[in-house]
Scaffold this motif. Structure first.
Motif, short mmCIF file in Angstrom:
data_model
loop_
_atom_site.label_atom_id
_atom_site.label_comp_id
_atom_site.label_asym_id
_atom_site.label_seq_id
_atom_site.Cartn_x
_atom_site.Cartn_y
_atom_site.Cartn_z
N VAL A 100 0.64 -1.34 -0.15
CA VAL A 100 -0.30 0.00 -0.11
C VAL A 100 0.98 1.38 0.13
O VAL A 100 2.12 1.56 0.76
CB VAL A 100 -0.70 -0.12 1.37
CG1 VAL A 100 -0.33 0.27 2.23
CG2 VAL A 100 -2.25 1.37 1.07
N LYS A 101 0.79 2.29 -1.04
CA LYS A 101 1.61 3.35 -0.94
C LYS A 101 0.36 4.90 0.06
O LYS A 101 -0.44 4.78 -0.54
CB LYS A 101 1.70 3.52 -2.50
CG LYS A 101 2.15 2.73 -2.86
CD LYS A 101 2.61 3.36 -5.17
CE LYS A 101 3.53 2.18 -5.28
NZ LYS A 101 3.57 2.70 -6.58
N THR A 102 1.15 5.32 0.52
CA THR A 102 0.59 6.41 1.34
C THR A 102 1.64 7.74 1.31
O THR A 102 3.28 7.62 1.87
CB THR A 102 0.01 6.24 2.42
OG1 THR A 102 -0.75 7.34 3.39
CG2 THR A 102 1.38 5.32 3.61
N THR A 106 2.46 9.22 9.53
CA THR A 106 2.77 7.83 10.07
C THR A 106 1.22 7.17 10.36
O THR A 106 0.54 6.98 9.55
CB THR A 106 1.52 8.41 11.65
OG1 THR A 106 0.62 9.29 11.05
CG2 THR A 106 2.99 9.60 12.04
N ALA A 107 1.25 5.90 10.94
CA ALA A 107 -0.19 4.48 10.43
C ALA A 107 -0.19 4.00 11.66
O ALA A 107 0.73 4.30 12.59
CB ALA A 107 0.18 3.72 9.36
N LYS A 108 -1.50 3.77 11.45
CA LYS A 108 -1.99 2.91 12.65
C LYS A 108 -2.10 1.50 12.44
O LYS A 108 -3.29 1.36 11.47
CB LYS A 108 -3.62 4.12 13.83
CG LYS A 108 -2.83 4.78 13.66
CD LYS A 108 -4.28 5.64 15.07
CE LYS A 108 -3.90 6.90 15.35
NZ LYS A 108 -5.58 8.18 15.69
N VAL A 109 -1.86 0.45 12.84
CA VAL A 109 -2.36 -0.68 12.85
C VAL A 109 -2.73 -1.32 13.76
O VAL A 109 -3.22 -1.53 14.80
CB VAL A 109 -1.00 -1.76 12.29
CG1 VAL A 109 -0.95 -3.17 12.20
CG2 VAL A 109 0.10 -0.40 11.72
N ILE A 174 -4.83 -1.11 8.20
CA ILE A 174 -4.37 0.27 8.67
C ILE A 174 -4.57 1.77 8.05
O ILE A 174 -5.57 1.60 7.63
CB ILE A 174 -2.08 -0.07 7.80
CG1 ILE A 174 -2.07 -1.56 8.12
CG2 ILE A 174 -2.30 0.68 8.04
CD1 ILE A 174 -0.93 -1.76 7.67
N PHE A 175 -4.43 2.38 9.18
CA PHE A 175 -5.03 3.92 8.71
C PHE A 175 -3.85 5.29 8.32
O PHE A 175 -2.64 4.81 8.88
CB PHE A 175 -5.54 4.30 9.83
CG PHE A 175 -7.48 3.52 10.28
CD1 PHE A 175 -8.54 3.79 9.72
CD2 PHE A 175 -7.28 2.24 11.16
CE1 PHE A 175 -9.39 3.00 10.47
CE2 PHE A 175 -8.28 1.76 11.36
CZ PHE A 175 -9.19 2.06 11.00
N GLY A 179 -6.71 9.65 9.60
CA GLY A 179 -7.97 8.59 10.15
C GLY A 179 -8.50 7.48 8.54
O GLY A 179 -9.55 6.91 9.21
N GLU A 180 -7.98 7.83 7.61
CA GLU A 180 -8.56 7.19 6.65
C GLU A 180 -8.17 5.69 6.35
O GLU A 180 -6.85 5.50 6.74
CB GLU A 180 -8.04 7.67 5.18
CG GLU A 180 -9.21 9.61 5.33
CD GLU A 180 -8.21 10.07 3.56
OE1 GLU A 180 -9.52 10.79 3.85
OE2 GLU A 180 -6.82 9.76 3.58
#
Length: 202
Positions: A100-102, A106-109, A174-175, A179-180
């Motif tokens: 996944v590309k972003t 940061t990221a929430k798992v 994963i957000f 928050g998306e």
């Protein structure tokens, strides 16, 4: 005179009677001979000719040529192996959850048991380093936050056990920093195997 008349008349009647009897007998004989009922001749059924046995010898088979269809490509279809349809055998391999590309910093798992809570345990790695030594999956989402570095950020979920109902199953999300949801999937892995997802920061 009367006696002679009756005598003559009587003789005439006798003669007439005799003549009539003869003529009747003669006519009956003729009638009988002309109108006899004859039975129709019975026709015999023709018997079917016996079926002859057809015999082949080896020379006959040599004359038969194989039927070939011209202009078709060779059939390279491979029949799937039985183990590729077996859920238990499919679980006994590492699972690729994709990339996944972003642009998020940061990221929430977050993850939880996918079916019913049966004691599944996992170990979590980030870029080959352990970030969660042992996690007991429950029905509620749990997880961790990470700061993404530019390029590849690899996350591995290792199945410590199979729980009470094999295999180890979970769903995760994963957000990004807004928050998306940027990734959502499930894993089904047996004990000792890993499910891997890569977050690529652009």
């Amino acid at each position: 005179m009367m006696n002679q008349y009756f005598s003559f008349k009587g003789q005439f009647l006798v003669l007439a009677f005799i003549f009539g009897a003869f003529s009747t007998a003669f006519s009956q004989e003729e009638f009988g001979s002309e109108f006899k009922v004859k039975a129709a001749p019975v026709k015999k059924k023709k018997e079917a000719a016996p079926v002859k046995d057809v015999k082949f010898n080896s020379k006959d088979y040599e004359k038969i040529k194989a039927y070939e269809v011209a202009g078709l490509d060779k059939n390279n279809y491979v029949v799937p192996k039985p183990e590729e349809k077996d859920a238990e055998k499919l679980a006994k391999r590492d699972q690729d959850l994709g990339v996944v590309k972003t642009t998020s910093g940061t990221a929430k798992v977050r993850y939880r048991d996918a079916a019913y809570v049966d004691g599944d345990k996992i170990r979590v790695y980030l870029n080959y380093e352990i970030v969660e030594q042992e996690v007991l999956l429950s029905g509620d989402a749990q997880g961790f936050d990470i700061t993404l570095k530019k390029g590849v950020n690899r996350i591995d979920f290792e199945a410590i056990n199979d729980g009470f109902a094999a295999p180890n199953t979970a769903e995760f999300k994963i957000f990004n920093d807004k928050g998306e949801v940027i990734s959502s999937n499930q894993w089904n892995i047996a004990q000792g195997y890993k499910a891997t997802i890569v977050i690529e920061k652009e």
